[in-house]
Design an enzyme around this catalytic site. Structure first.
Site, mmCIF file in Angstrom:
data_model
loop_
_atom_site.group_PDB
_atom_site.id
_atom_site.type_symbol
_atom_site.label_atom_id
_atom_site.label_comp_id
_atom_site.label_asym_id
_atom_site.label_seq_id
_atom_site.Cartn_x
_atom_site.Cartn_y
_atom_site.Cartn_z
ATOM 1 C CD GLU A 22 -2.792 -1.019 2.489
ATOM 2 O OE1 GLU A 22 -4.008 -0.735 2.396
ATOM 3 O OE2 GLU A 22 -2.238 -1.270 3.580
ATOM 4 C CE LYS A 99 -6.605 0.706 2.351
ATOM 5 N NZ LYS A 99 -5.860 0.615 3.612
#
Length: 121
Positions: A22, A99
């Site tokens: 990420e 997200k």
């Protein structure tokens, strides 16, 4: 009586999260900001006495670019606090951060957080 200015589905690319991928690859984040205004904000027809939703978008984009957050909860809170700091007409703000590519093993459209902050908290 409540006046509001809002932004829905602002899409930003960021490097927020706790996993290494990420932080290195980044991912999309979708942000909503719902601002409750002082009642007098709508009385005059001038931008100097209004909340500029473009400025709200710029603020979220700036925060996303300046800092890598481990938690989207922290990201949402920083956005909310900055809105209150930079927009004196905003009395209360609700920030949602979604997200869509969360690294979890479940099939979901998105995960996210919703926080509300006000000048009275």
């Amino acid at each position: 009586m409540t006046d509001r200015v809002f932004v829905s589905n602002l899409c930003l690319h960021g490097f927020h999260g706790v996993h290494k991928a990420e932080k290195s690859l980044g991912q999309k984040f979708y942000i909503d900001m719902d601002c409750e205004l002082k009642p007098q904000a709508a009385r005059n027809d001038t931008m100097s006495e209004a909340v500029d939703y473009g400025a709200l978008c710029d603020l979220a984009e700036r925060l996303s670019a300046e800092t890598v957050f481990n938690l989207i909860e922290t990201f949402a809170e920083r956005i909310a606090l900055a809105v209150l700091d930079e927009q004196p007409l905003v009395q209360r703000v609700t920030v949602t951060v979604r997200k869509p590519s969360a690294p979890i093993r479940h099939f979901v459209d998105h995960v996210g957080v919703v926080i509300t902050r006000s000048r009275h908290d």
